[in-house]
Design a protein around this motif. Structure first.
Motif: not given
Ligand SMILES: N[C@@H](CCC(=O)N[C@@H](CS)C(=O)NCC(=O)O)C(=O)O
Length: 236
Positions: A16, A18, A45, A57-59, A77-78, A232
């Motif tokens: 994605t 990110n 996640q 819970n984000r990649i 956090e990216s 969520q």
């Molecule tokens: N602020 C976070 C945003 C990361 C993000 O939104 N990742 C999305 C994919 S682009 C994700 O993991 N979504 C999983 C979910 O919504 O549960 C960053 O920059 O790392």
């Protein structure tokens, strides 16, 4: 901080915008890494072992087995990951204070605005089960404003912070999807020039190609995927 180690960095990733920020940086720096696929459409996640690294819970997330003091470090956090890798390698994140501040301005502009607003534009324009004109207009207009800001900046800077940096890596995966955000890139000729230049970099192409087939396996229009990703609430 220590120089690049040979122990591979563990990359928790899904293809994605990110996720690409980090795969691009790892490719640009030639750092060895191992990919752990986190299928966000299927709920990976929320697995405890991933939440231990990435509590939001984000990649993306990484574990560097050779972190500060030679001990492992995990980072979510990216933006924080890009800064860490920039400090670790001494690349794409200058140490000169003025240049560093410029990189941070545009990096934070991306993580605080460009990414989230364009993400909302994708959501309301394409994925939301209900078409809500107010939301579509709000995020399409905000995306337009942000592209305008970027275009002005790039009128007299080759890259966002002057030299190519982690700020450009943070933006490219989002900007390449301008059509989905309801934009016409011809209105922003400096962004187009920059986008073509960044997308022409072999490391950027490798970073974006990483596990691209997984992307095709996640259909955000699939109600089962939407159940996982949309609506969520706090989990206790
Ligand atoms: N602020 C976070 C945003 C990361 C993000 O939104 N990742 C999305 C994919 S682009 C994700 O993991 N979504 C999983 C979910 O919504 O549960 C960053 O920059 O790392």
């Amino acid at each position: 901080m220590s120089g690049p180690s040979s122990a591979p960095i563990e990359l928790y990733y899904w293809p994605t915008p990110n996720g690409w920020k980090v795969s691009i940086m790892l490719e640009e720096c030639g750092l060895p890494y191992r990919v752990h696929s986190i299928n966000i459409g299927k709920g990976d996640q929320f697995k405890p072992e991933f939440l231990a690294i990435s509590p939001n819970n984000r990649i993306p997330a990484i574990v560097d087995p050779s972190g500060p003091g030679g001990e492992p470090i995990s980072i979510f956090e990216s933006g924080a990951i890009l800064q860490y890798l920039g400090r670790k390698t001494g690349r794409f994140y200058p140490t000169d204070e003025r240049k560093r501040v410029a990189v941070e301005e545009w990096l934070f502009w991306q993580v605080g605005g460009f990414g989230p607003m364009l993400g909302q534009a994708h959501h309301f324009r394409i994925y939301a089960p209900e078409k809500i004109d107010y939301a579509i207009n709000r995020y399409t207009n905000e995306a337009h404003r942000l592209y305008g800001v970027m275009d002005k900046r790039l009128a007299d800077h080759e890259y966002l912070a002057g030299d190519y940096s982690i700020a450009d890596m943070a933006c490219v995966g989002w900007a390449k999807l301008w059509e989905r955000q309801g934009q016409d890139i011809a209105e922003f000729p400096n962004v187009k020039r920059w986008l073509d230049a960044v997308l022409a970099r072999p490391a950027v192409q490798r970073g974006i190609a990483l596990n691209a087939r997984d992307k095709r396996a996640t259909d955000l229009l699939d109600p089962e995927v939407q159940k996982v990703l949309f609506g969520q609430r706090a989990r206790r």
